[in-house]
Design an enzyme around this catalytic site. Structure first.
Site, short mmCIF file in Angstrom:
data_model
loop_
_atom_site.label_atom_id
_atom_site.label_comp_id
_atom_site.label_asym_id
_atom_site.label_seq_id
_atom_site.Cartn_x
_atom_site.Cartn_y
_atom_site.Cartn_z
CE1 TYR A 45 -3.96 1.98 0.77
CE2 TYR A 45 -3.03 2.54 2.91
CZ TYR A 45 -4.01 2.69 1.95
OH TYR A 45 -5.05 3.56 2.19
CE1 TYR A 60 -4.52 -4.35 8.40
CE2 TYR A 60 -5.61 -2.23 8.17
CZ TYR A 60 -4.50 -2.98 8.50
OH TYR A 60 -3.37 -2.34 8.96
CG HIS A 61 -10.47 -1.02 7.50
ND1 HIS A 61 -10.82 -1.77 6.40
CD2 HIS A 61 -9.49 -0.19 7.11
CE1 HIS A 61 -10.10 -1.39 5.37
NE2 HIS A 61 -9.28 -0.44 5.76
CE LYS A 104 -9.39 11.17 14.77
NZ LYS A 104 -8.09 10.47 14.94
CG ASP A 133 -7.12 10.84 11.69
OD1 ASP A 133 -7.43 9.70 11.33
OD2 ASP A 133 -6.52 11.09 12.76
CG HIS A 149 -7.27 6.06 11.55
ND1 HIS A 149 -6.82 6.82 10.52
CD2 HIS A 149 -7.26 4.79 11.10
CE1 HIS A 149 -6.55 6.05 9.48
NE2 HIS A 149 -6.81 4.81 9.81
C1 3CP Z 1 -3.25 -17.30 -9.08
N1 3CP Z 1 -3.94 -17.64 -10.18
C2 3CP Z 1 -3.89 -18.95 -10.30
C3 3CP Z 1 -3.12 -19.43 -9.22
N2 3CP Z 1 -2.73 -18.40 -8.50
N3 3CP Z 1 -4.42 -19.76 -11.19
C4 3CP Z 1 -4.20 -21.08 -11.04
N4 3CP Z 1 -3.46 -21.61 -10.06
C5 3CP Z 1 -2.89 -20.83 -9.13
N5 3CP Z 1 -2.16 -21.37 -8.17
C6 3CP Z 1 -4.61 -16.71 -11.10
C7 3CP Z 1 -5.83 -16.05 -10.48
O1 3CP Z 1 -6.98 -16.84 -10.63
C8 3CP Z 1 -5.90 -14.76 -11.24
O2 3CP Z 1 -6.51 -14.94 -12.48
C9 3CP Z 1 -4.44 -14.43 -11.49
O3 3CP Z 1 -3.73 -15.64 -11.38
C10 3CP Z 1 -3.90 -13.43 -10.46
O4 3CP Z 1 -3.94 -14.01 -9.17
P1 3CP Z 1 -4.84 -13.51 -7.98
O5 3CP Z 1 -4.83 -14.58 -6.98
O6 3CP Z 1 -6.14 -13.01 -8.42
O7 3CP Z 1 -3.92 -12.33 -7.42
P2 3CP Z 1 -4.08 -10.77 -7.56
O8 3CP Z 1 -4.24 -10.38 -8.98
O9 3CP Z 1 -2.96 -10.20 -6.82
O10 3CP Z 1 -5.44 -10.46 -6.82
C11 3CP Z 1 -5.56 -10.70 -5.44
C12 3CP Z 1 -6.93 -10.33 -4.94
C13 3CP Z 1 -7.21 -8.86 -5.33
C14 3CP Z 1 -7.97 -11.18 -5.62
C15 3CP Z 1 -7.00 -10.53 -3.46
O11 3CP Z 1 -8.52 -8.46 -4.97
C16 3CP Z 1 -6.24 -7.91 -4.71
O12 3CP Z 1 -5.16 -7.69 -5.26
N6 3CP Z 1 -6.57 -7.28 -3.60
C17 3CP Z 1 -5.71 -6.31 -3.01
C18 3CP Z 1 -6.47 -5.39 -2.17
C19 3CP Z 1 -5.56 -4.36 -1.55
O13 3CP Z 1 -4.44 -4.15 -1.98
N7 3CP Z 1 -6.01 -3.69 -0.56
C20 3CP Z 1 -5.23 -2.67 0.08
C21 3CP Z 1 -5.87 -2.28 1.27
P3 3CP Z 1 -8.02 -14.46 -12.72
O14 3CP Z 1 -8.07 -13.05 -12.26
O15 3CP Z 1 -8.21 -14.60 -14.17
O16 3CP Z 1 -8.85 -15.36 -11.89
S1 3CP Z 1 -4.85 -1.20 2.09
C22 3CP Z 1 -5.77 -0.65 3.39
C23 3CP Z 1 -4.88 -0.08 4.43
C24 3CP Z 1 -5.59 0.41 5.58
C25 3CP Z 1 -6.46 1.57 5.25
O17 3CP Z 1 -7.58 1.36 4.85
O18 3CP Z 1 -6.07 2.72 5.40
#
Ligand code: 3CP
Length: 683
Positions: free
Chosen positions: A45, A199-200, A556, A560, A562
């Protein structure tokens, strides 16, 4: 509570046993090959200051082993204010990047191939203009919509419950979320349209079971809304992703992630999904920010590594590891690199990726997975009995559950029952080696954004913007029109994030939350504790001397939201005998002055975790002076780097409390400061 050891008896007859990784109900992971085929995505992040600085950080992260991007937006953007809005000024560029228009979004991804790198955007309140700006930026760079991969958080319910970056009231907000899911499921088939977040909750004080229950309850509410639009589960469900926190409760955290997949698979199947893809939960995890300590911050490297391992053993698809200095400030370049390296070392040096679900079949882990699922089902039944999660939110049940958790945790830490090394055990007398903290020059970012907005407004076709905004405003009044489609049109002709939000506010009301804190719980946990009883006596003595209990107003300031810290302090001081009032979130200095005039207070406490403490306190002190209220002792709590202490004291701040300060230390310090003021006045 764990048993001393587990045996075959603990897993006999468990219904969830017997599946392999990649098989429904996916307890053992969403894919058969798991990390052998593709390790989890290292997705840190990142975002601060302006688009250029954040773009440089993105490029650095990708060059140094990051595998996906995750954008942190600043609070002004989250709340739909352009950077030149008077309310936003102190917060511009502080806790994330300032994005006012598609031009900023294009600079943010300059030189980054959006057809290759997946991008996660943590955006909820202002989801429409931000998602629209991303789509238009990609379009103008020649990237086709089906090539875009990534995730938009788009989870507004938890904003009302804990994170507090909402804009509109719950009903219109739910419509917006659903519009986004509907649009993306048709137009951006490879983009995850929600990251339903637990998470939150954990950060705010929920234990793993409550975190999971609230997440699933919110997910169910979204499923209801999306289904009501007639969308087929098998068409959109695989693009609803999840986001969990991973704290120090190692075994439980692994069990939580396994139980999450089990329960989601059951839920989606029960609603009639046929495809395996729809039933397979995918998740991002983040190590716990709350578990980081300002004391001996290098210890945080160890905590984060352990939490990251729990996330990986739990089978996460994507992971953020916190930087060790985040209890002090935004991560520095060096600490961000170490955080990323934590994951690279796990992926490439340990062999952990070679086996899917290594805990599968463990007497303990399988039995704990079942116990976790049962606890979550019991919470869900309680929520259902209230009529659903929106009712549980509105009645205050959700915040009561979370605050209860946070108060019990705080009392366990303050009494030493819950160990935190360097904080309540083995405290070091050595000064902490100072870290090179990242400092954002807020005023420079603000000036730059103001200039860019002015230039944008001069160079665009004003009539086209007006028409697009009028269509958006009309769409807000008309259910059935997709608001993301209309926002894309407005953003394309260079309407700003703030203008789009304003257009929607013509028909959707801004939400204002009540500030609540619990009474009696914290003191109940500490009844036997001599340090606590001493504070109670001191408060009583002070009250007897003054003829009234010491009265404190807690607020606050800025954008922010939090509020875990301020709620805990409010509850603790109230239980100790203080008179405590808590102002609304997002208070302005003028509102604080109004509250101070409304009734007598002996002290004013301000909580700021956004890094905007210097400009905000300066504004506050100016307003207090103008209103002749500057004699009131002022305390500040939050993430305040030591380098800013002197400047705050020069502004007139009497005491500064960092996270982790024990309640009796806060209470006694305030009383001593009040006594010192009384002595001074008497002289
Ligand atoms: C992965 N793939 C696979 C395999 N592994 N296929 C076959 N076998 C495997 N072993 C495929 C998946 O199906 C996908 O294809 C592709 O490869 C990519 O993998 P993924 O698992 O989907 O991974 P990714 O692209 O990184 O996506 C992860 C999720 C996504 C799904 C969790 O939503 C994500 O990136 N979320 C991140 C959220 C985030 O960063 N949040 C930050 C919050 P297909 O797509 O075709 O199925 S920060 C908050 C901080 C606090 C605040 O709020 O202030």
């Amino acid at each position: 509570m764990h048993k001393p050891y587990y045996t075959q008896d603990d897993i006999d007859g468990l219904a969830h046993l017997g599946s392999c990784p990649g098989e429904s109900p996916f307890v053992r992971g969403p894919f058969e090959s798991m990390y052998r085929q593709k390790p989890w995505t290292i997705r840190q992040y990142t975002g601060f200051a302006g688009a250029d600085a954040s773009n440089a950080a993105f490029k650095r992260t990708l060059a140094e082993g990051g595998q996906g991007l995750s954008v942190a937006f600043d609070l002004a953007t989250h709340l739909g204010f352009d950077s030149d809005h008077p309310t936003a000024q102190a917060d511009v560029g502080r806790t994330g990047v300032a994005i006012d228009s598609v031009e900023d979004m294009k600079r943010l991804f300059d030189g980054i191939d959006l057809s290759q790198v997946s991008v996660s955007m943590t955006m909820n309140g202002a989801v429409l203009p931000i998602m629209a700006a991303f789509i238009v930026a990609a379009e103008e760079r020649g990237v086709a919509r089906h090539q875009l991969r990534g995730t938009i958080q788009n989870d507004i319910l938890k904003e009302f419950m804990v994170r507090n970056t909402y804009i509109f009231e719950p009903e219109p907000s739910m419509r917006i979320c659903t519009d986004v899911v509907e649009y993306l499921s048709h137009e951006l088939p490879n983009f995850n349209s929600m990251s339903i977040s637990g998470y939150h909750f954990q950060e705010a004080g929920a234990d793993p079971a409550l975190e999971l229950a609230l997440t699933l309850a919110n997910a169910r509410a979204y499923l209801d809304r999306i289904a009501a639009r007639g969308l087929d589960l098998d068409h959109f469900c695989h693009r609803l992703s999840f986001f969990f926190g991973v704290g120090m409760n190692f075994f439980n955290e692994i069990a939580k992630l396994r139980a999450a997949r089990l329960l989601w698979s059951e839920e989606v199947e029960r609603r009639g999904a046929r495809s395996e893809r729809a039933k397979r939960m995918k998740m991002h995890c983040q190590t716990s920010g709350w578990s980081l300590t300002a004391q001996e911050p290098q210890n945080n490297l160890i905590r984060t590594t352990i939490e990251a391992m729990a996330g990986v053993f739990g089978g996460t698809q994507s992971l953020h590891t916190n930087a060790y200095d985040e209890a002090l400030s935004l991560p520095s370049e060096h600490s961000a690199r170490l955080a990323r390296n934590t994951q690279l070392i796990l992926q490439q040096e340990t062999g952990i990726c070679e086996v899917a679900d290594p805990w599968g079949g463990s007497y303990m882990m399988e039995s704990m997975t079942k116990a976790m699922a049962d606890r979550v089902r019991a919470y869900l039944a309680q929520i259902d009995a209230q009529g659903g999660i929106l009712q549980a939110l509105q009645s205050g049940w959700v915040s009561e559950q979370i605050q209860t958790g946070s108060l019990h945790t705080q009392s366990r830490i303050d009494t030493g029952q819950q160990a935190i090394i360097g904080v309540n055990r083995f405290v070091s007398d050595e000064p902490t080696p100072s870290a090179a903290l990242l400092k954002v020059e807020g005023s420079a970012v603000l000036n730059e954004q103001r200039t860019r907005i002015a230039h944008l407004k001069q160079s665009r076709d004003g009539a086209a913007v007006e028409q697009a905004l009028a269509r958006l405003a009309a769409g807000a009044a008309q259910p059935g029109t997709n608001l993301l489609a209309l926002t894309i049109d407005a953003i394309r002709v260079r309407a700003t994030v703030g203008e789009c939000t304003q257009a929607l506010l013509g028909h959707m009301r801004r939400y204002h939350a009540d500030s609540r804190f619990l009474r009696g719980l914290y003191a109940a946990d500490r009844r036997q504790d001599t340090a606590w009883r001493r504070l109670e006596r001191q408060v009583k003595t002070f009250g007897e001397g003054e003829g009234h209990a010491p009265a404190i107003l807690l607020v606050k300031l800025g954008l922010d939201g939090h509020d875990r810290g301020i709620q805990v302090v409010a509850s603790g001081l109230k239980d100790a005998g203080f008179e405590v009032d808590m102002g609304p979130l997002f208070s302005t200095p003028e509102q604080v002055c109004k509250m101070l005039k409304f009734r007598h207070y002996d002290a004013l406490g301000v909580s700021i975790l956004s890094g905007a403490h210097l400009p905000l306190i300066e504004q506050l002190v100016g307003a207090l002076r103008e209103n002749r209220l500057d004699a009131i002792p002022l305390f500040v709590g939050g993430i305040i780097p030591e380098t800013d202490t002197a400047a705050l004291q020069d502004l007139g701040v009497s005491l500064i409390f960092s996270p982790g300060t024990r309640m009796e230390v806060i209470g006694e310090s305030i009383l001593n400061a009040l006594a010192a003021v009384r002595c001074h006045c008497a002289e």
